[in-house]
Structures are given as structure tokens and as C-alpha cells.
Design a protein around this motif. Sequence first.
Motif, PDB file in Angstrom:
ATOM      1  N   ASP A 255       0.850  -1.187   0.000  1.00  0.00           N
ATOM      2  CA  ASP A 255       0.000   0.000   0.000  1.00  0.00           C
ATOM      3  C   ASP A 255       0.885   1.236   0.000  1.00  0.00           C
ATOM      4  OD1 ASP A 255      -2.995  -0.836   0.562  1.00  0.00           O
ATOM      5  OD2 ASP A 255      -1.738  -2.093   1.872  1.00  0.00           O
ATOM      6  N   GLY A 256       0.544   2.207  -0.848  1.00  0.00           N
ATOM      7  CA  GLY A 256       1.307   3.450  -0.851  1.00  0.00           C
ATOM      8  C   GLY A 256       1.163   4.193  -2.165  1.00  0.00           C
ATOM      9  N   VAL A 257       1.847   5.319  -2.252  1.00  0.00           N
ATOM     10  CA  VAL A 257       1.804   6.176  -3.443  1.00  0.00           C
ATOM     11  C   VAL A 257       3.228   6.573  -3.805  1.00  0.00           C
ATOM     12  CG1 VAL A 257       0.976   8.355  -4.429  1.00  0.00           C
ATOM     13  CG2 VAL A 257      -0.468   7.083  -2.825  1.00  0.00           C
ATOM     14  N   LYS A 258       3.557   6.451  -5.066  1.00  0.00           N
ATOM     15  CA  LYS A 258       4.836   6.915  -5.596  1.00  0.00           C
ATOM     16  C   LYS A 258       4.564   8.060  -6.566  1.00  0.00           C
ATOM     17  CE  LYS A 258       7.210   3.735  -3.445  1.00  0.00           C
ATOM     18  NZ  LYS A 258       8.182   4.061  -2.379  1.00  0.00           N
ATOM     19  N   MET A 259       5.492   9.007  -6.654  1.00  0.00           N
ATOM     20  CA  MET A 259       5.247  10.233  -7.425  1.00  0.00           C
ATOM     21  C   MET A 259       6.435  10.545  -8.325  1.00  0.00           C
ATOM     22  SD  MET A 259       2.682  12.274  -7.621  1.00  0.00           S
ATOM     23  CE  MET A 259       2.140  13.892  -8.119  1.00  0.00           C
ATOM     24  N   TRP A 260       6.130  11.211  -9.441  1.00  0.00           N
ATOM     25  CA  TRP A 260       7.143  11.652 -10.412  1.00  0.00           C
ATOM     26  C   TRP A 260       7.883  10.462 -11.020  1.00  0.00           C
ATOM     27  CZ3 TRP A 260       5.479  16.135 -11.398  1.00  0.00           C
ATOM     28  CH2 TRP A 260       5.046  16.993 -10.384  1.00  0.00           C
ATOM     29  N   ILE A 261       7.120   9.469 -11.439  1.00  0.00           N
ATOM     30  CA  ILE A 261       7.700   8.222 -11.923  1.00  0.00           C
ATOM     31  C   ILE A 261       7.711   8.216 -13.457  1.00  0.00           C
ATOM     32  CG2 ILE A 261       7.617   5.720 -11.812  1.00  0.00           C
ATOM     33  CD1 ILE A 261       8.071   7.215  -9.094  1.00  0.00           C
ATOM     34  N   THR A 262       8.897   8.312 -14.030  1.00  0.00           N
ATOM     35  CA  THR A 262       9.039   8.278 -15.489  1.00  0.00           C
ATOM     36  C   THR A 262       8.627   6.911 -16.020  1.00  0.00           C
ATOM     37  OG1 THR A 262      10.834   9.893 -15.445  1.00  0.00           O
ATOM     38  CG2 THR A 262      10.688   8.500 -17.389  1.00  0.00           C
ATOM     39  N   ASN A 263       7.881   6.927 -17.116  1.00  0.00           N
ATOM     40  CA  ASN A 263       7.406   5.727 -17.821  1.00  0.00           C
ATOM     41  C   ASN A 263       6.302   4.978 -17.077  1.00  0.00           C
ATOM     42  OD1 ASN A 263       9.463   6.339 -19.624  1.00  0.00           O
ATOM     43  ND2 ASN A 263      10.799   4.667 -18.993  1.00  0.00           N
ATOM     44  N   GLY A 264       5.843   5.514 -15.949  1.00  0.00           N
ATOM     45  CA  GLY A 264       4.899   4.758 -15.131  1.00  0.00           C
ATOM     46  C   GLY A 264       3.633   4.342 -15.846  1.00  0.00           C
ATOM     47  N   SER A 265       3.066   5.224 -16.669  1.00  0.00           N
ATOM     48  CA  SER A 265       1.776   4.938 -17.307  1.00  0.00           C
ATOM     49  C   SER A 265       1.877   3.975 -18.485  1.00  0.00           C
ATOM     50  CB  SER A 265       1.132   6.243 -17.782  1.00  0.00           C
ATOM     51  OG  SER A 265       0.964   7.134 -16.704  1.00  0.00           O
ATOM     52  N   ILE A 266       3.093   3.704 -18.953  1.00  0.00           N
ATOM     53  CA  ILE A 266       3.249   2.765 -20.068  1.00  0.00           C
ATOM     54  C   ILE A 266       4.002   1.516 -19.651  1.00  0.00           C
ATOM     55  CG2 ILE A 266       3.167   4.579 -21.815  1.00  0.00           C
ATOM     56  CD1 ILE A 266       6.257   4.253 -22.053  1.00  0.00           C
ATOM     57  N   ALA A 267       4.345   1.419 -18.366  1.00  0.00           N
ATOM     58  CA  ALA A 267       5.194   0.322 -17.905  1.00  0.00           C
ATOM     59  C   ALA A 267       4.427  -0.987 -17.816  1.00  0.00           C
ATOM     60  CB  ALA A 267       5.797   0.660 -16.549  1.00  0.00           C
ATOM     61  N   ASP A 268       5.157  -2.073 -18.027  1.00  0.00           N
ATOM     62  CA  ASP A 268       4.639  -3.427 -17.811  1.00  0.00           C
ATOM     63  C   ASP A 268       4.983  -3.917 -16.410  1.00  0.00           C
ATOM     64  OD1 ASP A 268       3.756  -4.194 -20.677  1.00  0.00           O
ATOM     65  OD2 ASP A 268       5.797  -3.443 -20.955  1.00  0.00           O
ATOM     66  N   VAL A 269       6.080  -3.386 -15.868  1.00  0.00           N
ATOM     67  CA  VAL A 269       6.506  -3.782 -14.534  1.00  0.00           C
ATOM     68  C   VAL A 269       7.059  -2.557 -13.810  1.00  0.00           C
ATOM     69  CG1 VAL A 269       8.838  -4.443 -15.297  1.00  0.00           C
ATOM     70  CG2 VAL A 269       7.881  -5.452 -13.199  1.00  0.00           C
ATOM     71  N   ALA A 270       6.718  -2.454 -12.542  1.00  0.00           N
ATOM     72  CA  ALA A 270       7.230  -1.370 -11.705  1.00  0.00           C
ATOM     73  C   ALA A 270       8.116  -1.962 -10.621  1.00  0.00           C
ATOM     74  CB  ALA A 270       6.079  -0.594 -11.070  1.00  0.00           C
TER      75      ALA A 270
END
Length: 396
Positions: free
Chosen positions: A169-184
Motif C-alpha cells: 500500500d502506498g503512493v509513488k510520485m514523479w515516476i518516469t514511464n509509469g503509465s506505459i510500464a509493464d513492470v514497476a
Amino acid sequence: MSDRHKAAAPDAHDFLAVDASLSEEEAAIRDTVRDFAARELLPNVADWFDAGTIPEARALAESFGELGVFGMHLEGYGCAGTSAVAYGLACRELEAVDSGLRSFVSVQGSLAMAAIHKYGSEEQKTEWLPRMAAGRAVGCFGLTEPDAGSDPGSMRTRARRDGSDWVLDGVKMWITNGSIADVAVVWADTEEGVRGFLVPTDAPGFTANTIHRKLSLRASITSELVLEGVRLPAEARLPGATGLGAPLSCLNEARYGIVWGAAGAGRACYEAALDYASTRVQFGRPIAGFQLTQRKLADMVVDVNHANLTALQIGRLKDRGACHHNHVSFGKFANVAAAQRVARTARSIHGANGITLEYPVLRHMVNLETVATYEGTEEIHALSLGQAVTGVAAFR
């Protein structure tokens, strides 16, 4: 002195012959990436910046994969295994087009892939790295949070055990490529300290929200990651990653790319200003012929060459296994500041034309505002250098 002993006049585009000292292989990689950038990226980057996104980001990822720049400094699993200098040169040529494009590559290779390569299990490496190297899978790196930037140890994202599973549970911010990623690659606090997890982005409870209305790094996809009860099997944890040092070591790899990238952004602004000053006529002659303009160009050529020398020396240290993280802090601190000075001066030489997307200078200038604060702010790197030379920590 006879004519045959006279040195050739310096090249305005490589004044201290920094690139002339590159090996044949290094120069070939530089030229390959530079040609790709000129052909595939430069004609489109102003439109992407204007649109505030990369419309065909997945297609671009595959193009980068074919070029071989994703994780190019890593060994095995479809990665090229090049030298640190070669990887740095690729970053320089990409950021000479736009910081967002270099960020795309460095987040994929130096953050997401490097984390898996260094800390992952053999199964995790085999599953993800070949596809990521080829650009068929995209990764992102979730460390920064809304309230935890320079102090990642204060992160609020939590991972708790539930039987053999983990629940995040949580929130990460300012993540490059986040919206197109297959894996974080997500870093979370646990009862045992900070740990890393591979989170498939189609996992229930995982959401990536694209951040809009940015005034910098617009030719890039930046996201907020929200994890609400994301359940992962035990094998999703990166087994080799224990403590905050693990994500910080990955950040150091990405910062190394910034050292070179900033040199590329500065070079692009200097070359644009030199060309503009040579062709812009006022008072009956090109403005390059006026003393104040020549002083500006002199300051810029010094900054650009200092940045390239710094990047190359740190790259050589890295290839010898002698690069300390403080060396990388030195490079990011010095080269980003140099590139910012060059961009501001280049914009002044362009006059009113400098604020349009017809020229690259203001685009680079606003991008560098982000480069100055991400992956370690200027202030944090100054304190790192201060601690390195005094032996006294001043962070707290």
C-alpha cells in the motif's frame, strides 16, 4: 617554429578534442546513436514537447531496443555489455535532443533493469531483462513519494506479509514511464527494512495516473503510482535488495547518465547559439562579430568542454572500477549547473526567437530545471561533496 609543427586550430564543436580521444568502438557507438537521434528523434521532439507526451511511446521503446541502448552497460540477458563511457556517450547524444528522451532510456536501463540485474533472482532476470532490453517490455522505478523526495528513508509505502504473500500500500510520485510500464520496481518499508518488489502493472490494486500540465520534461511520460492492497507472491520480492542502499545504488547508475546527458544538452544549446549568432545580422553584420556576443560564446564553449571532460574522466574511472558515488555527485552538480548557464546564455543570444520551439534552447532550459532537482537535488549533491572533502555530514 616551422609550419609542420604548428598545431591545428581548435574545432569549435570539440574545442579541447575530447571526442578525439575516444576509442574507435566508442566513436562508432556515439555516431550510431547520434545518427538515430537526428533521424528519428530530432524531427519530432518539438511536437512531442508541445503535446506534453510521446504519442507512440511503446513504438519508440521498441526502436530504442533495436538500437541497443536499453541496459547497454549490463552483461547478459540480451544486453550489450558496453563500457561505461560508451553508455555515457549514448546518454549525451540522446539528451542533446531532449532530456526526456535520455530519461526514458536511463530509467529503463539504469533504474528498472539495473535493479533486476543486480538484485533479482535468476527467474526474475530471465523473465524480464531480455524483453526489456529489446523494448518489448517497459519498466519504471518507484522510489520517490509525494512527501519523500530527498529523504527516501521517510517513505510511507508499506509492504506487509500475509501468509506467503506480500501486500503493498502506498503512493509513488514523479515516476518516469509509469503509465506505459509493464513492470514497476517498487520500494517499500517492511518490518525488516526497505525492500524492493517487482509489481506487474496489471496487478489488481495498482493504478498509474499520468501527470499533466508539466512545464518541463514535456517530451516524457511522468506518472503517479497508487498501490491499494496490491497482493504479490513471495517470489515478487527482489531477493538481493536489503535496505535503502539498494535503490540508492541504482540511482547512482542513473545519475551517471545525467552527468553525460547534461553535457549533451549544453552542447546542443551552444551549437544552436553559435549557428544563430553567425547568421543573425544586426547593424550590418552578424551578431557573432560583437564583443558581448563573443564573450557569451567564450563562456559557453568553456562550460561545454569542461562538462565533457568531467563526464569522460568519471566514465574512465567507472570503467576501471574506481568511481565512487561522490565522483558521480561531482559530475551531476557541476555539469547540470554548466548546462543551465549555457542554456540561459544561448536563449539570450537568440533574443525573442529563443522562446519558440523553432529553436531548442528554451526547451532545454526548462528541462534542465527538472534535471537539477531529480535524482538528487543540487543542494543534496553539494552536501555530498561537502561531506566528502570535510569528513563531516551536514544532512541533519
